[in-house]
Design a protein around this motif. Sequence first.
Motif, short mmCIF file in Angstrom:
data_model
loop_
_atom_site.label_atom_id
_atom_site.label_comp_id
_atom_site.label_asym_id
_atom_site.label_seq_id
_atom_site.Cartn_x
_atom_site.Cartn_y
_atom_site.Cartn_z
N ASP A 188 4.54 11.76 -5.20
CA ASP A 188 4.92 12.82 -5.99
C ASP A 188 3.78 14.16 -5.80
N ASN A 189 4.17 14.77 -4.85
CA ASN A 189 2.93 15.80 -4.11
C ASN A 189 2.76 16.75 -5.19
N ALA A 190 3.57 17.30 -6.09
CA ALA A 190 3.41 18.27 -6.95
C ALA A 190 2.45 17.76 -8.05
N LYS A 191 2.44 16.32 -8.18
CA LYS A 191 1.57 15.70 -9.43
C LYS A 191 0.65 15.11 -8.68
N ASN A 192 0.38 15.18 -7.36
CA ASN A 192 -0.72 14.53 -6.60
C ASN A 192 -0.84 12.86 -7.01
N THR A 193 0.24 12.18 -7.19
CA THR A 193 0.32 11.07 -7.45
C THR A 193 1.22 10.11 -6.55
N GLY A 194 0.64 8.92 -6.15
CA GLY A 194 1.36 8.06 -5.48
C GLY A 194 1.64 6.78 -6.46
N TYR A 195 2.76 6.21 -5.97
CA TYR A 195 3.43 5.10 -6.61
C TYR A 195 3.55 3.79 -5.54
N LEU A 196 3.61 2.62 -6.28
CA LEU A 196 3.91 1.29 -5.48
C LEU A 196 4.54 0.53 -6.53
N GLN A 197 5.97 0.70 -6.26
CA GLN A 197 6.99 -0.34 -7.20
C GLN A 197 7.06 -1.71 -6.52
N MET A 198 6.75 -2.52 -7.36
CA MET A 198 6.44 -4.01 -6.85
C MET A 198 7.60 -4.78 -7.67
N ASN A 199 8.50 -5.24 -7.01
CA ASN A 199 9.74 -6.15 -7.48
C ASN A 199 9.46 -7.59 -7.14
N THR A 200 10.33 -8.50 -7.67
CA THR A 200 10.37 -9.84 -7.20
C THR A 200 9.06 -10.31 -6.87
N LEU A 201 8.07 -10.10 -7.88
CA LEU A 201 6.75 -10.37 -7.45
C LEU A 201 6.33 -11.95 -7.26
N LYS A 202 5.39 -12.22 -6.47
CA LYS A 202 5.40 -13.66 -6.24
C LYS A 202 4.02 -13.99 -6.48
N PRO A 203 3.40 -15.16 -6.69
CA PRO A 203 2.08 -15.52 -7.13
C PRO A 203 1.21 -15.09 -5.93
N GLU A 204 1.72 -15.19 -4.64
CA GLU A 204 0.70 -14.95 -3.63
C GLU A 204 0.24 -13.46 -3.49
#
Length: 125
Positions: free
Chosen positions: A73-89
């Motif tokens: 979101d450039n207006a908020k100067n914030t980036g995101y990383l949505q992580m789904n189906t997470l694995k132990p690795e």
Amino acid sequence: QVQLVESGGGLVQAGGSLRLSCAASGRTYRPYTMGWFRQAPGKEREFVASMHTNGVSTYYADSVKGRFTISRDNAKNTGYLQMNTLKPEDTAIYYCAAATGAFRATMRTSEYDYWGQGTQVTVSS
């Protein structure tokens, strides 16, 4: 100078989800490519995902493609990383980074000028 602060890490069970955030401050008026990297104990830092400021150019590591989504979101100067189906690795310290001279998404560590302090993600089996 650009300052980056990650948040959102934590402990999650395998199959679960987390969303990491990266708040940028400083000279954020300059366009920059945002990247996410991770480093597991005893391993080298590896590329995870990248997105150019235009929001169109993106790039993912094969190991996370289809499970992780990078956004910003450039207006908020914030980036995101949505992580789904997470694995132990996926367990690692996750870092966000900014490449002020990049013209596209990039996986090259050498192109990133600024780095956050990292946030721990632990996935239990």
